[in-house]
Design a protein around this motif. Structure first.
Motif, PDB file in Angstrom:
ATOM      1  N   SER A 228       0.856  -1.143  -0.147  1.00  0.00           N
ATOM      2  CA  SER A 228       0.036   0.134   0.031  1.00  0.00           C
ATOM      3  C   SER A 228       0.906   1.278  -0.029  1.00  0.00           C
ATOM      4  O   SER A 228       0.596   2.313  -0.661  1.00  0.00           O
ATOM      5  CB  SER A 228      -0.874   0.185   1.270  1.00  0.00           C
ATOM      6  OG  SER A 228      -1.679  -1.008   1.178  1.00  0.00           O
ATOM      7  N   ASP A 232       1.273   3.778  -3.372  1.00  0.00           N
ATOM      8  CA  ASP A 232       1.028   5.077  -3.015  1.00  0.00           C
ATOM      9  C   ASP A 232       2.012   5.906  -3.418  1.00  0.00           C
ATOM     10  O   ASP A 232       1.839   6.999  -3.987  1.00  0.00           O
ATOM     11  CB  ASP A 232       0.705   5.167  -1.477  1.00  0.00           C
ATOM     12  CG  ASP A 232      -0.585   5.175  -1.050  1.00  0.00           C
ATOM     13  OD1 ASP A 232      -1.497   4.857  -1.988  1.00  0.00           O
ATOM     14  OD2 ASP A 232      -0.963   5.554   0.076  1.00  0.00           O
ATOM     15  N   SER A 236       2.348   8.810  -6.234  1.00  0.00           N
ATOM     16  CA  SER A 236       2.479  10.312  -6.063  1.00  0.00           C
ATOM     17  C   SER A 236       3.653  10.856  -6.890  1.00  0.00           C
ATOM     18  O   SER A 236       3.698  12.032  -6.945  1.00  0.00           O
ATOM     19  CB  SER A 236       2.858  10.300  -4.655  1.00  0.00           C
ATOM     20  OG  SER A 236       4.245   9.937  -4.316  1.00  0.00           O
ATOM     21  N   SER A 268      -3.978  -0.892  -3.478  1.00  0.00           N
ATOM     22  CA  SER A 268      -3.909   0.427  -4.301  1.00  0.00           C
ATOM     23  C   SER A 268      -5.016   1.238  -4.051  1.00  0.00           C
ATOM     24  O   SER A 268      -6.254   0.438  -4.201  1.00  0.00           O
ATOM     25  CB  SER A 268      -3.641   0.455  -5.698  1.00  0.00           C
ATOM     26  OG  SER A 268      -4.558   0.197  -6.403  1.00  0.00           O
ATOM     27  N   ASN A 269      -5.178   2.421  -3.694  1.00  0.00           N
ATOM     28  CA  ASN A 269      -6.213   3.320  -3.482  1.00  0.00           C
ATOM     29  C   ASN A 269      -6.565   3.926  -4.709  1.00  0.00           C
ATOM     30  O   ASN A 269      -6.056   4.668  -5.575  1.00  0.00           O
ATOM     31  CB  ASN A 269      -6.060   4.176  -2.477  1.00  0.00           C
ATOM     32  CG  ASN A 269      -5.531   3.570  -1.190  1.00  0.00           C
ATOM     33  OD1 ASN A 269      -5.924   2.682  -0.658  1.00  0.00           O
ATOM     34  ND2 ASN A 269      -4.196   4.203  -0.779  1.00  0.00           N
TER      35      ASN A 269
END
Ligand code: LER
Ligand code: MN
Length: 269
Positions: A228, A232, A236, A268-269
């Motif tokens: 995660s 991220d 980013s 993953s968001n």
């Protein structure tokens, strides 16, 4: 997130390729599991029928984000840093021969172990000079076709040349080509980087491709890496490329490929 997985077009010795064997059947399975792309490991483009390959891949709706070249070292001993000028020339010719196929797929060409290992009796400095020379020559040829190279920092047990993102960034500066960047692989980063996330941030827009395997080189989720946080951080930086699974076929190839995609999508968001 766009996900791909490594598939070899021919039988090879490299262990961390989950899927080998019948190409068409494997491409169908990869698409069926929900992957968006397939990363092709190709020893020699001459052994491949470009049109047939393109047809198989596109008929399953997949993209080829990257082409791996390491089998030319693993199976034939070709390397940019050999002490034999003939081997160095052959390695450069082989890498240049990937450019048309890479241009066709708009794929990045991966430079892993084709960089070689410093031979006995040769200095590290000499190897680095040969490496820079080869990369400058190959990058200039690829730039004309709009093709990019991604050199992969590899852990110390595989080579003495370029272990970390920081080594890679120094090399990028020496090579001085816009189409030359890095491929980051979480398996190698876990061994060599002080902080995986910090190295990803520092590499920034020079991340041209990304390999995922867990700490034990099984599928992501089978070890102790924090995907995660890693993903991220990767996104980013503005990274828009593929996250490509390169791991051992454990407990078996199909299970590893299915577990990887399920876990990465959850991470993953
Ligand atoms: C290839 O992508 C890789 O990660 C290396 O371990 C190959 O030797
Ligand atoms: Mn890799």
């Amino acid at each position: 997130m766009k996900l791909s997985i490594v598939l070899s077009t021919h039988a090879a010795q490299f262990q961390a390729v989950a899927l080998k064997g019948d190409f068409d059947a494997n491409v169908a399975k990869i698409a069926g599991w929900g992957y968006d792309g397939v990363e092709l490991a190709i020893r020699d483009p001459q052994l491949v029928d470009n049109d047939e390959l393109g047809h198989i891949v596109s008929s399953h709706g997949l993209i080829v984000p990257a082409i791996g070249t390491g089998q030319a070292w693993g199976e034939e001993g070709l390397s940019f840093t050999s002490d034999d000028p003939e081997v160095r020339t052959k390695a450069m010719e082989r890498i240049k021969s990937h450019v048309p196929l890479a241009a066709h797929f708009d794929a990045v060409i991966i430079l892993g172990l084709i960089r070689g290992i410093t031979p006995k009796g040769q200095t590290h400095e000499q190897s680095m000079d040969y490496l820079v020379e080869a990369l400058q020559e190959c990058s200039a040829v690829a730039a004309k076709e709009g093709v990019r190279f991604a050199l992969e920092p590899l852990n110390r047990y595989e080579t003495d040349l370029i272990h970390t993102v920081f080594d890679g960034l120094d090399l990028i500066e020496r090579v001085g080509a816009e189409n030359f960047g890095l491929l980051l692989d979480t398996f190698h980063m876990n061994i060599e980087e002080s902080s995986i996330e910090e190295s990803i941030r520092v590499c920034g827009d020079r991340i041209f491709h990304f390999h995922v395997a867990d700490s034990n080189r099984w599928y992501p989720g089978a070890g102790h890496l924090d995907f995660s946080s890693i993903l991220d951080t990767l996104f980013s930086t503005g990274y828009q490329g593929f996250v490509s699974g390169e791991f051992m076929p454990m407990p078996d190839a199909d299970t590893s490929a299915r577990e990887a995609i399920a876990f990465l999508e959850r991470s993953s968001n």
